[in-house]
Write an enzyme that holds these catalytic residues in place. Structure first.
Site, short mmCIF file in Angstrom:
data_model
loop_
_atom_site.label_atom_id
_atom_site.label_comp_id
_atom_site.label_asym_id
_atom_site.label_seq_id
_atom_site.Cartn_x
_atom_site.Cartn_y
_atom_site.Cartn_z
N GLY A 44 0.84 -1.20 0.00
CA GLY A 44 0.00 0.00 0.00
C GLY A 44 0.87 1.24 0.00
CG HIS A 98 0.34 6.89 5.54
ND1 HIS A 98 1.47 7.34 6.20
CD2 HIS A 98 0.57 5.56 5.31
CE1 HIS A 98 2.32 6.34 6.36
NE2 HIS A 98 1.80 5.24 5.83
CD GLN A 124 3.33 5.82 2.71
OE1 GLN A 124 2.37 5.27 2.19
NE2 GLN A 124 4.29 5.11 3.29
CB CYS A 131 5.28 2.20 7.44
SG CYS A 131 4.82 3.71 6.58
CG LEU A 132 6.59 0.96 1.39
CD1 LEU A 132 5.92 1.29 0.06
CD2 LEU A 132 7.70 -0.05 1.19
CG HIS A 149 -0.63 1.30 7.25
ND1 HIS A 149 0.29 0.76 8.12
CD2 HIS A 149 0.07 2.14 6.45
CE1 HIS A 149 1.49 1.28 7.86
NE2 HIS A 149 1.39 2.10 6.82
CD GLU A 150 -1.18 2.54 2.70
OE1 GLU A 150 -0.72 3.70 2.65
OE2 GLU A 150 -0.47 1.56 2.95
ZN ZN Z 1 2.69 3.44 5.83
#
Ligand code: ZN
Length: 163
Positions: free
Chosen positions: A48, A136, A53, A90-91, A132-133
């Site tokens: 995701g 963000h 991000q 998380c990226l 999660h997304e």
């Molecule tokens: Zn994340």
């Protein structure tokens, strides 16, 4: 399409903490953003990615938990049920993973790239990814909610299930 740079908490936390704005118009720039985000997510082996991000403060998310690409524009969680605890990564927070409590099921209302409203019924891992997304988009990072950090065996640099 092009790869975008993924912001990291370590150096760019202020940008990741901002609230993203609703998308007012789905134009060619937005479609390019969607394409670039998917390409960037796959290249990073994530499941995701949210627009903030990649430094774009728009309410746009891409997800693929192995069931195909899902694009969410202006997503809102309209229903939650139950709870589950899963290990997230998380990226934007490479090298870390932790347990987080999330709803077991959610319904997300969003627009697709044709500007049509749809509802996504998600459970299990897909529900986790949606929560999660969407977090963000409000400047929230999963580390805010971690119950316990865990060491993953065989985890790659970004964690095994990075978002
Ligand atoms: Zn994340």
């Amino acid at each position: 399409m092009a790869l975008r740079n993924i912001l990291k908490v370590e150096t760019e936390e202020p940008a990741l903490r901002k609230r993203s704005r609703e998308v007012a118009m789905i134009d060619s720039r937005l479609l390019t953003l969607l394409d670039d985000m998917a390409e960037t997510m796959y290249a990073a082996q994530g499941v995701g990615l949210a627009a903030p991000q990649v430094g774009v403060l728009k309410r746009v998310v891409v997800i693929d938990v192995g069931e195909g690409l899902i694009e969410l524009i202006n997503p809102v969680i309209v229903y939650c049920k139950g709870e589950q605890i899963n290990i997230e990564g998380c990226l934007s927070v490479p090298g870390k993973n932790g347990k987080v409590k999330r709803p077991e099921k959610v319904i997300v209302r969003a627009r697709n790239r044709k500007n049509e409203v749809f509802e996504l019924k998600a459970e299990g891992w897909l529900a986790v990814a949606c929560c999660h997304e969407i977090d963000h988009l409000d400047g929230k990072i999963y580390t805010d909610k971690v119950i316990e950090y865990v060491e993953l065996e065989n985890s790659n640099q970004n964690g095994s299930e990075a978002k």
